[in-house]
Scaffold this motif. Sequence first.
Motif, PDB file in Angstrom:
ATOM      1  N   LYS A 135      23.877  65.321  44.458  1.00  0.00           N
ATOM      2  CA  LYS A 135      23.415  64.378  43.433  1.00  0.00           C
ATOM      3  C   LYS A 135      24.519  63.484  42.878  1.00  0.00           C
ATOM      4  O   LYS A 135      24.270  62.312  42.536  1.00  0.00           O
ATOM      5  N   ARG A 139      24.371  59.369  42.964  1.00  0.00           N
ATOM      6  CA  ARG A 139      24.574  58.531  41.775  1.00  0.00           C
ATOM      7  C   ARG A 139      25.544  57.392  42.090  1.00  0.00           C
ATOM      8  O   ARG A 139      25.348  56.248  41.648  1.00  0.00           O
ATOM      9  N   SER A 167      17.463  67.265  47.939  1.00  0.00           N
ATOM     10  CA  SER A 167      18.363  66.622  46.985  1.00  0.00           C
ATOM     11  C   SER A 167      17.882  65.222  46.628  1.00  0.00           C
ATOM     12  O   SER A 167      17.837  64.837  45.450  1.00  0.00           O
ATOM     13  N   TYR A 171      16.211  63.777  43.120  1.00  0.00           N
ATOM     14  CA  TYR A 171      16.855  62.650  42.450  1.00  0.00           C
ATOM     15  C   TYR A 171      15.861  61.519  42.178  1.00  0.00           C
ATOM     16  O   TYR A 171      16.159  60.593  41.437  1.00  0.00           O
TER      17      TYR A 171
END
Length: 217
Positions: A135, A139, A167, A171
């Motif tokens: 994550k 980002r 994942s 997200y």
Amino acid sequence: MRLRNKPWAQKLVQEHPEAILNQPDPEKKIDWKSRFDDFSKPLAIEIGSGKGQFITTLAKNHPEMNFIGIELQTTAAGMILRTKLEEGIDNLQLMCADAANIAMFLPENSADIIYLNFSDPWPKTRHEKRRLTYKSFLREYQTVLKDDGHLEFKTDNQGLFEYSLVSMNNYGMKFDFLSLDLHHNKSEIAQNNVETEYEHKFAAKGNPIYCLHASFK
């Protein structure tokens, strides 16, 4: 996979600062406009470029785009640099750096595509944060990508592919393309696939190639 050290590669990297950024300071802004003839062209970034077969092929085939290859190993970066110089690939810049800081190296909302090809799976649970689809990395990618940009991911590792699906889903990413066996997929995406060195080797052994395209919007 770590490559055997090649002294010529380190020397080549040091001799061509105009073509490759070697361990740049993340606190100093990079003037990308000065490194490309036209930085307004669509931009694609490959993280973990290996020996460079994928990124150099794309750059040669798409002069209407700009490309940045990010590779942590100096030897591998030197191999890509040698190809770039020998073949005169002007729309490709290289950076020898840790992708964990990618949002500090590139302007926000500047990239159209980010490629993750055959990344290290880091299979041990304690190494989860090192996976390029963890994550914190997502980002970083979201910051660098344009609102309509997307991520393209390929691997031969089923465990990493499954982890990445979870994942990215957690997200809040949207999946635009999924394949559990890319080389036997009949889609246009599969037909236009550009292989990496590792991909060619793994596929020749009969290993399925897992692929996904995903976006943040």
